[in-house]
Scaffold this motif. Structure first.
Motif, PDB file in Angstrom:
ATOM      1  N   HIS A  90      56.791  45.105  51.656  1.00 51.75           N
ATOM      2  CA  HIS A  90      55.586  45.891  51.465  1.00 51.75           C
ATOM      3  C   HIS A  90      55.902  47.149  50.663  1.00 51.75           C
ATOM      4  N   SER A  98      51.299  52.201  48.484  1.00 46.04           N
ATOM      5  CA  SER A  98      50.465  52.560  47.342  1.00 46.04           C
ATOM      6  C   SER A  98      50.570  54.062  47.086  1.00 46.04           C
ATOM      7  N   VAL A 130      41.005  49.039  43.733  1.00 48.40           N
ATOM      8  CA  VAL A 130      42.418  48.654  43.638  1.00 48.40           C
ATOM      9  C   VAL A 130      43.307  49.733  44.246  1.00 48.40           C
ATOM     10  N   LYS A 131      44.534  49.301  44.537  1.00 45.25           N
ATOM     11  CA  LYS A 131      45.589  50.216  44.962  1.00 45.25           C
ATOM     12  C   LYS A 131      46.714  50.147  43.940  1.00 45.25           C
ATOM     13  N   TYR A 141      52.023  48.025  39.726  1.00 44.11           N
ATOM     14  CA  TYR A 141      51.259  46.859  40.140  1.00 44.11           C
ATOM     15  C   TYR A 141      49.903  47.330  40.674  1.00 44.11           C
ATOM     16  N   SER A 164      46.810  46.019  43.136  1.00 46.79           N
ATOM     17  CA  SER A 164      46.383  45.019  44.114  1.00 46.79           C
ATOM     18  C   SER A 164      44.933  45.260  44.485  1.00 46.79           C
ATOM     19  N   ALA A 165      44.251  44.181  44.842  1.00 43.73           N
ATOM     20  CA  ALA A 165      42.849  44.303  45.251  1.00 43.73           C
ATOM     21  C   ALA A 165      42.778  45.070  46.570  1.00 43.73           C
ATOM     22  N   ASN A 166      41.904  46.062  46.628  1.00 44.98           N
ATOM     23  CA  ASN A 166      41.781  46.901  47.816  1.00 44.98           C
ATOM     24  C   ASN A 166      40.596  46.417  48.659  1.00 44.98           C
ATOM     25  N   ALA A 211      38.527  40.966  45.920  1.00 44.42           N
ATOM     26  CA  ALA A 211      39.356  39.825  45.520  1.00 44.42           C
ATOM     27  C   ALA A 211      38.765  39.042  44.351  1.00 44.42           C
ATOM     28  N   TYR A 213      38.647  41.015  41.003  1.00 46.88           N
ATOM     29  CA  TYR A 213      40.057  41.163  40.604  1.00 46.88           C
ATOM     30  C   TYR A 213      40.554  39.870  39.946  1.00 46.88           C
ATOM     31  N   ARG A 260      41.709  39.059  36.024  1.00 47.83           N
ATOM     32  CA  ARG A 260      43.042  38.468  35.810  1.00 47.83           C
ATOM     33  C   ARG A 260      42.951  37.184  34.994  1.00 47.83           C
ATOM     34  N   VAL A 304      49.411  38.728  39.270  1.00 52.83           N
ATOM     35  CA  VAL A 304      48.857  40.042  39.586  1.00 52.83           C
ATOM     36  C   VAL A 304      48.551  40.794  38.285  1.00 52.83           C
TER      37      VAL A 304
END
Length: 373
Positions: free
Chosen positions: A3, A6, A21-22, A114, A116-118, A123, A126, A130, A161
């Motif tokens: 992990h 963020s 996003v994060k 990177y 990531s979807a928050n 999702a 995102y 992508r 990602v």
């Protein structure tokens, strides 16, 4: 992957689509760091922050930001002041364009992150961005704010990602004036051919197999000193610098070939390079010998006229000595000439006989008339 914490939360602005996003660091530093110590007793050297006006140490909680004018006046700036800036990218990665990846020069790239979807609702948008980026083969140019300043960034797909590369602003890249050699440098075709061969011999490499040898040597040094063992020694440097470029290239090609042969299942495969345009400059000798390509060209030029002359000589003059084939041809040619001469002689004899017959015929007729009278 473990992990990763963020470092920024916000949204990607894709037209009217917002994607929460994060942001997290995509790279990490594995270099070994050192502490400053007091040489007499190995005591740790620390930096302490002092206030110039009060001449006393200040705790971190009492330290803020300030801008100093040219006259020395300090203007305090708080985090609340920065948060209230009328900046649309304060919490948004605003996509401004989509361009081909080769439009971004690697010199402009900076830190990588990177995205990531928050949350679950993020999702689908995102994944949409992508997949759209992946299918188009393009990258997104974006603006965002981080650590007190607005930045330029590039969004691209990495594995499955979204990755964000911080970009330097165009005016932050210096022009390479005065970096290239001042004088014009003439490169010979033979040198280019050897450089091509060297690049082809070295071939490609699996980047995952590369590692930091300096860090490994440093770890061995620290372990040896901690355990009181003999310290590793640096290899002896090679001889003086090779000043002859051709000799250095030839030596490099040989070393690369040997290195490839030493690796199991990896023989050096050197392509046959196409011939280049004739070199304007006369070829120089290297170590008393001409280069291989120059020698071959000279041999080809010399051999061609000799073969042509020999062919003409054979066609015009029969060979009477030398190989068996030459002797046979000579005999056949002589026999043909003798036969032709004999035919000519026979023809001449026939003509003489015919002339004699014609002369004798009037004489016979005259004799016949006398007998009749």
């Amino acid at each position: 992957m473990r992990h990763v914490r963020s470092i920024w939360n916000g949204t990607i602005s894709f037209g009217l689509v917002s994607i929460p996003v994060k942001l997290m660091n995509a790279t990490e530093n594995h270099s070994i760091s050192f502490r400053q110590i007091h040489l007499e007793d190995d005591g740790r050297i620390r930096y302490r922050k002092f206030c110039e006006l009060e001449d006393c140490e200040v705790a971190s909680a009492e330290i803020g930001k300030g801008y100093e004018d040219a006259d020395g006046t300090v203007v305090p700036i708080t985090d609340e002041d920065l948060a209230k800036l009328p900046l649309p990218t304060a919490k948004t990665i605003e996509i401004v364009a989509f361009v081909p990846a080769d439009r971004i020069d690697p010199l402009q790239m900076d830190t990588a992150y990177y995205l990531s979807a928050n949350g679950v609702p993020a999702a689908k948008p995102y994944a949409l961005l992508r997949e759209a980026l992946g299918r188009s083969g393009k990258v997104a140019v974006a603006k965002y704010a981080l650590r007190g300043r607005e930045r330029l960034g590039m969004l691209r797909v990495f594995d499955d990602v979204l990755a964000l590369h911080a970009l330097l602003w165009p005016d932050e890249i210096r022009a390479p004036e005065g970096v290239a050699p001042d004088a014009d440098v003439a490169i010979r075709d033979q040198e280019l051919d050897l450089a091509d061969t060297l690049m082809d011999t070295l071939g490609e490499v699996d980047l995952d197999e590369l590692h930091d040898e300096y860090r490994e040597a440093l770890e061995q040094l620290i372990t040896a000193k901690a355990e009181g063992k003999e310290l590793p020694q640096a290899p002896e440097p090679e001889g003086g610098k090779v000043l002859d470029l051709m000799a250095a290239l030839e030596k490099s090609v040989s070393a690369a070939r040997e290195s490839r042969r030493a690796e199991p299942g990896r023989e050096a495969e050197v392509r046959h390079l196409p011939s280049r345009k004739p070199t304007r400059a006369a070829p120089k000798e290297v170590g008393g010998k001409k280069s291989t390509s120059t020698a071959r060209k000279a041999a080809t030029k010399k051999a061609a006229p000799k073969k042509t002359t020999a062919a003409k000589s054979t066609a015009s003059k029969p060979t009477t000595t030398g190989s068996a084939t030459g002797t046979g041809k000579g005999k056949k040619t002589t026999a043909k000439k003798t036969t032709a001469t004999a035919k000519k002689t026979t023809s001449a004899a026939k003509k003489t006989t015919s002339t004699a017959k014609k002369t004798a015929s009037p004489a016979k007729k005259a004799a016949g008339r006398k007998r009749a009278g």
